[in-house]
Design a protein around this motif. Structure first.
Motif, PDB file in Angstrom:
ATOM      1  N   TYR A   7     -36.593 -28.805  -6.797  1.00  0.00           N
ATOM      2  CA  TYR A   7     -35.329 -28.239  -7.231  1.00  0.00           C
ATOM      3  C   TYR A   7     -34.282 -29.343  -7.246  1.00  0.00           C
ATOM      4  CZ  TYR A   7     -33.856 -28.189  -2.321  1.00  0.00           C
ATOM      5  OH  TYR A   7     -33.505 -28.544  -1.055  1.00  0.00           O
ATOM      6  N   ARG A   8     -33.278 -29.180  -8.093  1.00  0.00           N
ATOM      7  CA  ARG A   8     -32.261 -30.215  -8.250  1.00  0.00           C
ATOM      8  C   ARG A   8     -30.906 -29.690  -7.804  1.00  0.00           C
ATOM      9  NH1 ARG A   8     -33.601 -34.475 -12.283  1.00  0.00           N
ATOM     10  NH2 ARG A   8     -35.778 -34.179 -12.758  1.00  0.00           N
ATOM     11  N   THR A   9     -30.159 -30.540  -7.149  1.00  0.00           N
ATOM     12  CA  THR A   9     -28.803 -30.208  -6.757  1.00  0.00           C
ATOM     13  C   THR A   9     -27.878 -31.292  -7.293  1.00  0.00           C
ATOM     14  OG1 THR A   9     -28.872 -31.463  -4.699  1.00  0.00           O
ATOM     15  CG2 THR A   9     -29.641 -29.172  -4.597  1.00  0.00           C
ATOM     16  N   ARG A  10     -26.583 -30.992  -7.308  1.00  0.00           N
ATOM     17  CA  ARG A  10     -25.609 -31.970  -7.784  1.00  0.00           C
ATOM     18  C   ARG A  10     -25.675 -33.241  -6.936  1.00  0.00           C
ATOM     19  NH1 ARG A  10     -20.934 -33.328  -5.836  1.00  0.00           N
ATOM     20  NH2 ARG A  10     -20.823 -31.518  -4.477  1.00  0.00           N
ATOM     21  N   GLN A  11     -25.715 -33.079  -5.608  1.00  0.00           N
ATOM     22  CA  GLN A  11     -25.774 -34.254  -4.738  1.00  0.00           C
ATOM     23  C   GLN A  11     -27.068 -35.035  -4.926  1.00  0.00           C
ATOM     24  OE1 GLN A  11     -24.915 -32.443  -0.914  1.00  0.00           O
ATOM     25  NE2 GLN A  11     -22.839 -33.292  -0.978  1.00  0.00           N
ATOM     26  N   GLY A  12     -28.165 -34.323  -5.127  1.00  0.00           N
ATOM     27  CA  GLY A  12     -29.434 -34.998  -5.384  1.00  0.00           C
ATOM     28  C   GLY A  12     -29.384 -35.791  -6.672  1.00  0.00           C
ATOM     29  N   GLU A  13     -28.782 -35.221  -7.703  1.00  0.00           N
ATOM     30  CA  GLU A  13     -28.648 -35.924  -8.985  1.00  0.00           C
ATOM     31  C   GLU A  13     -27.742 -37.139  -8.852  1.00  0.00           C
ATOM     32  OE1 GLU A  13     -30.145 -35.510 -11.983  1.00  0.00           O
ATOM     33  OE2 GLU A  13     -31.421 -34.022 -11.000  1.00  0.00           O
ATOM     34  N   GLU A  14     -26.646 -36.987  -8.102  1.00  0.00           N
ATOM     35  CA  GLU A  14     -25.735 -38.124  -7.894  1.00  0.00           C
ATOM     36  C   GLU A  14     -26.426 -39.235  -7.111  1.00  0.00           C
ATOM     37  OE1 GLU A  14     -22.305 -36.427  -6.013  1.00  0.00           O
ATOM     38  OE2 GLU A  14     -21.449 -35.745  -7.916  1.00  0.00           O
ATOM     39  N   THR A  47     -28.260 -34.693   4.410  1.00  0.00           N
ATOM     40  CA  THR A  47     -28.508 -34.417   2.990  1.00  0.00           C
ATOM     41  C   THR A  47     -29.133 -35.634   2.319  1.00  0.00           C
ATOM     42  OG1 THR A  47     -26.669 -32.868   2.916  1.00  0.00           O
ATOM     43  CG2 THR A  47     -27.410 -33.766   0.808  1.00  0.00           C
ATOM     44  N   ARG A  50     -32.748 -35.975   3.487  1.00  0.00           N
ATOM     45  CA  ARG A  50     -33.589 -34.946   2.880  1.00  0.00           C
ATOM     46  C   ARG A  50     -33.944 -35.307   1.436  1.00  0.00           C
ATOM     47  NH1 ARG A  50     -30.488 -31.039   3.890  1.00  0.00           N
ATOM     48  NH2 ARG A  50     -29.491 -30.859   1.873  1.00  0.00           N
ATOM     49  N   HIS A  51     -32.942 -35.723   0.659  1.00  0.00           N
ATOM     50  CA  HIS A  51     -33.196 -36.082  -0.739  1.00  0.00           C
ATOM     51  C   HIS A  51     -34.055 -37.341  -0.845  1.00  0.00           C
ATOM     52  CE1 HIS A  51     -30.892 -33.038  -2.823  1.00  0.00           C
ATOM     53  NE2 HIS A  51     -29.880 -33.230  -1.994  1.00  0.00           N
ATOM     54  N   ARG A  54     -37.686 -36.560  -0.094  1.00  0.00           N
ATOM     55  CA  ARG A  54     -38.284 -35.866  -1.239  1.00  0.00           C
ATOM     56  C   ARG A  54     -38.619 -36.868  -2.346  1.00  0.00           C
ATOM     57  NH1 ARG A  54     -34.520 -32.111  -2.255  1.00  0.00           N
ATOM     58  NH2 ARG A  54     -35.363 -30.840  -0.601  1.00  0.00           N
TER      59      ARG A  54
END
Length: 158
Positions: A7-14, A47, A50-51, A54
Motif C-alpha cells: 500500500y502507498r501513503t503520501r509519506q511513503g511516496e515522499e 514511520t 517502517r517504510h 518495506r
C-alpha cells in the motif's frame, strides 16, 4: 522481475522520491528525518523505519549495518540495478566515520580466491574494510609535514 508493491501513503511516496533523488548514496534514518525537517515537513522516525524496511523487503533499498555503534545505512538502487546486486563492499573511515560503498572487480577477485583456495565464502553485504578515506589521509599527510602531531585529522572523530 519488478518489486512487489504494497500500500502507498503520501509519506511513503515522499520518502521514495527523496531516495530516488540521491541514488547510490548512503543515508541513515536520522539523515532522512533531518532532510524532511529542513523542508518544513515532519515525518516520524518509526514511520521512516517502517517504510524503509518495506522497501528493503521489496528490493528497492539495501540496508547496511556496519557495526553496533553505527546506525544502519540505507541506499536506494535504481530499478535497473535492483536485480542481482549483492557484490558490494564497504570501507569505513576510522577518522571521520565516512562510509564508502564499493563495487570493485579486484574485491570480487579476492572473494573468488578465498572461496576457491580457502573454502571461505565472504558475505559482501556485511564486509567492511577499515582505514582512512582520501580526505582524512590527505589531512594526515599535510599535518605530518607541518607538525609532529600523531592525531588522525582535525575531525575529532576517534
Amino acid at each position: 522481475m519488478a518489486p512487489k508493491q504494497g500500500y502507498r501513503t503520501r509519506q511513503g511516496e515522499e520518502l521514495l522520491q527523496y531516495l530516488q533523488s540521491i541514488p547510490g548514496q548512503h543515508c541513515t534514518v536520522n539523515d532522512i528525518c533531518l532532510h524532511f525537517s529542513s523542508q518544513g515537513r515532519s515525518i516520524g522516525v518509526a514511520t521512516v523505519y517502517r517504510h524503509l524496511e518495506r522497501m528493503v523487503e521489496q528490493g528497492m533499498v539495501h540496508k547496511y549495518t556496519v557495526d553496533a555503534g553505527t546506525p544502519a545505512c540505507f541506499v536506494y538502487k535504481p530499478e535497473s540495478q535492483q536485480e542481482g546486486c549483492g557484490q558490494s563492499f564497504h570501507c569505513k573511515c576510522d577518522c571521520c566515520g565516512a562510509l564508502i560503498h564499493l563495487e570493485c572487480g579486484q574485491l570480487e577477485q579476492l572473494t573468488a580466491h578465498l572461496m576457491e583456495h580457502h573454502g571461505f565464502v565472504i558475505n559482501p553485504m556485511r564486509t567492511v574494510l577499515y582505514g582512512l578515506c582520501q580526505s582524512c589521509r590527505q589531512k594526515q599527510e599535510q599535518t605530518a609535514h607541518t607538525s609532529h602531531s600523531h592525531t588522525c585529522c582535525d575531525c575529532n572523530h576517534h
